[in-house]
Design a protein around this motif. Structure first.
Motif, short mmCIF file in Angstrom:
data_model
loop_
_atom_site.label_atom_id
_atom_site.label_comp_id
_atom_site.label_asym_id
_atom_site.label_seq_id
_atom_site.Cartn_x
_atom_site.Cartn_y
_atom_site.Cartn_z
N UNK A 7 48.57 47.43 47.53
CA UNK A 7 49.19 47.06 46.26
C UNK A 7 48.33 45.95 45.67
N UNK A 8 47.71 46.22 44.53
CA UNK A 8 46.63 45.37 44.02
C UNK A 8 47.01 44.73 42.69
N UNK A 9 46.68 43.45 42.58
CA UNK A 9 46.84 42.71 41.32
C UNK A 9 45.47 42.18 40.92
N UNK A 10 45.17 42.24 39.61
CA UNK A 10 43.88 41.72 39.16
C UNK A 10 43.91 41.35 37.68
N UNK A 11 43.06 40.40 37.37
CA UNK A 11 42.79 40.00 35.99
C UNK A 11 41.60 40.84 35.53
N UNK A 12 41.81 41.66 34.53
CA UNK A 12 40.78 42.61 34.14
C UNK A 12 39.64 42.04 33.32
N UNK A 13 39.74 40.78 32.90
CA UNK A 13 38.75 40.25 31.96
C UNK A 13 37.31 40.27 32.46
N UNK A 14 37.02 39.88 33.70
CA UNK A 14 35.62 39.85 34.10
C UNK A 14 35.05 41.19 34.55
N UNK A 15 35.86 42.25 34.50
CA UNK A 15 35.44 43.53 35.05
C UNK A 15 35.19 44.58 33.96
N UNK A 16 34.32 45.52 34.29
CA UNK A 16 34.05 46.64 33.38
C UNK A 16 35.12 47.73 33.53
N UNK A 17 36.16 47.44 34.26
CA UNK A 17 37.23 48.39 34.52
C UNK A 17 37.43 48.54 36.02
N UNK A 18 38.29 49.48 36.40
CA UNK A 18 38.53 49.71 37.82
C UNK A 18 37.32 50.34 38.49
N UNK A 19 36.76 51.38 37.89
CA UNK A 19 35.78 52.22 38.55
C UNK A 19 34.47 51.49 38.82
N UNK A 20 33.94 51.71 40.02
CA UNK A 20 32.69 51.06 40.43
C UNK A 20 31.56 51.47 39.50
N UNK A 21 30.76 50.49 39.08
CA UNK A 21 29.60 50.71 38.22
C UNK A 21 28.34 50.25 38.96
N UNK A 23 25.67 48.64 37.71
CA UNK A 23 25.16 47.32 37.33
C UNK A 23 26.20 46.45 36.64
N UNK A 24 27.48 46.79 36.80
CA UNK A 24 28.56 46.02 36.18
C UNK A 24 29.64 45.72 37.21
N UNK A 25 30.28 44.55 37.11
CA UNK A 25 31.35 44.23 38.06
C UNK A 25 32.58 45.11 37.82
N UNK A 50 42.50 54.71 36.80
CA UNK A 50 41.27 53.97 36.50
C UNK A 50 41.47 53.17 35.22
N UNK A 51 41.80 51.92 35.35
CA UNK A 51 42.01 51.08 34.17
C UNK A 51 40.68 50.73 33.52
N UNK A 52 40.73 50.50 32.19
CA UNK A 52 39.53 50.24 31.40
C UNK A 52 39.14 48.77 31.43
N UNK A 53 38.03 48.48 30.78
CA UNK A 53 37.55 47.10 30.65
C UNK A 53 38.63 46.20 30.08
N UNK A 54 38.88 45.08 30.75
CA UNK A 54 39.85 44.10 30.26
C UNK A 54 41.28 44.36 30.61
N UNK A 55 41.61 45.57 31.07
CA UNK A 55 42.99 45.92 31.41
C UNK A 55 43.35 45.30 32.76
N UNK A 56 44.57 44.79 32.85
CA UNK A 56 45.01 44.07 34.04
C UNK A 56 45.84 44.97 34.96
N UNK A 57 45.94 44.56 36.21
CA UNK A 57 46.77 45.26 37.17
C UNK A 57 47.80 44.32 37.78
#
Length: 260
Positions: A7-21, A23-25, A50-57
């Protein structure tokens, strides 16, 4: 290999989304890197959505397979240690059966969108809400949202990059409430469905904002839906106000989780 639900919580601001990239976090990348500190090898974490860039969990759910038979509590604690300083937390970890799947076993996703209505720029809520400067007619938005409940072709509210095989989805609930937030009046949009199309929530909320501001009449939501044309969609609001709040399962591994 023992399987664990996270069960995961995250602030989406520093990430390019959920999915692994490459060259992007990403949130997935952060968790997989933490897992590799515990069992040195490549890991694959599967999420309910798969949440998008900036979307929080707040209540994202994922699963991972481990070599070692971990105590779930200790696995969660170890992951949280190695996730620092990334804004990602494992709120709970549970052992599940080998055929349990975070994405395919899910029967419901629940989202919240926070919209702040005030003229002054947001400061403490920056990156957590979408701010609009005018007040909104909540009753009109509720009337407009009612046209979207049920089984429909949501092509209008679907990103052109959406990879879903069909635009037909069943919207179970769109509940809109006005609340007194710490930074001012907020409008909260609660959306619930078995699954969502890419950008569907942000497209719906952005169009409902047109209704609330008086740019659209409530019936225009019905017209937009029936157009089945992306060009008929209103504003696609930014991801910063969107939260994946929870995922439902027939045999929910977190059913007894009290939120600690």
């Amino acid at each position: 290999m023992p399987r664990y639900a996270l069960l995961v919580e995250y602030d989406g601001r520093p990430f390019s989304g959920w999915q692994r990239q490459v060259d992007q976090p990403s949130v997935q990348g952060a968790i997989e890197d933490a897992l590799a500190r515990l069992e040195p090898r490549e890991h694959s974490v599967v999420a309910a959505g798969r949440t998008d860039t900036g979307v929080h969990g707040r209540g994202q759910v994922a699963h991972c397979d481990m070599d070692k038979d971990w105590d779930p509590f200790r696995l969660g604690e170890a992951l949280n240690f190695h996730l620092k300083p990334a804004p990602v937390a494992i709120r709970s970890c549970r052992a599940v059966s080998d055929d349990w799947h975070a994405r395919f076993s899910a029967v419901e996703r629940r989202y919240l969108f926070r919209l702040l209505t005030r003229r002054a720029p947001e400061t403490l809520e920056a990156g957590q809400v979408w701010r609009v400067s005018q007040t909104l007619d909540v009753d009109a938005m509720r009337e407009g949202a009612a046209h979207l409940i049920g089984l429909h072709d949501f092509t209008t509210f679907r990103s052109v990059n959406c990879q879903a095989q069909s635009p037909v989805k069943t919207m179970t609930e769109i509940r809109i409430e006005e609340v007194d937030g710490l930074g001012g009046t907020e409008v909260h949009f609660h959306l619930r469905a078995r699954s969502f199309l890419h950008n569907q929530v942000r497209s719906i909320v952005g169009s409902l904002e047109h209704v609330g501001s008086g740019t659209w009449d409530p019936i225009d939501m019905k017209h937009a839906l029936e157009a089945r044309d992306r060009a008929a969609c209103g504003t696609v609001c930014p991801g910063v106000g969107l939260y994946l709040m929870g995922v439902g399962y027939p045999d929910d591994p977190f059913a007894d989780f009290a939120g600690g």
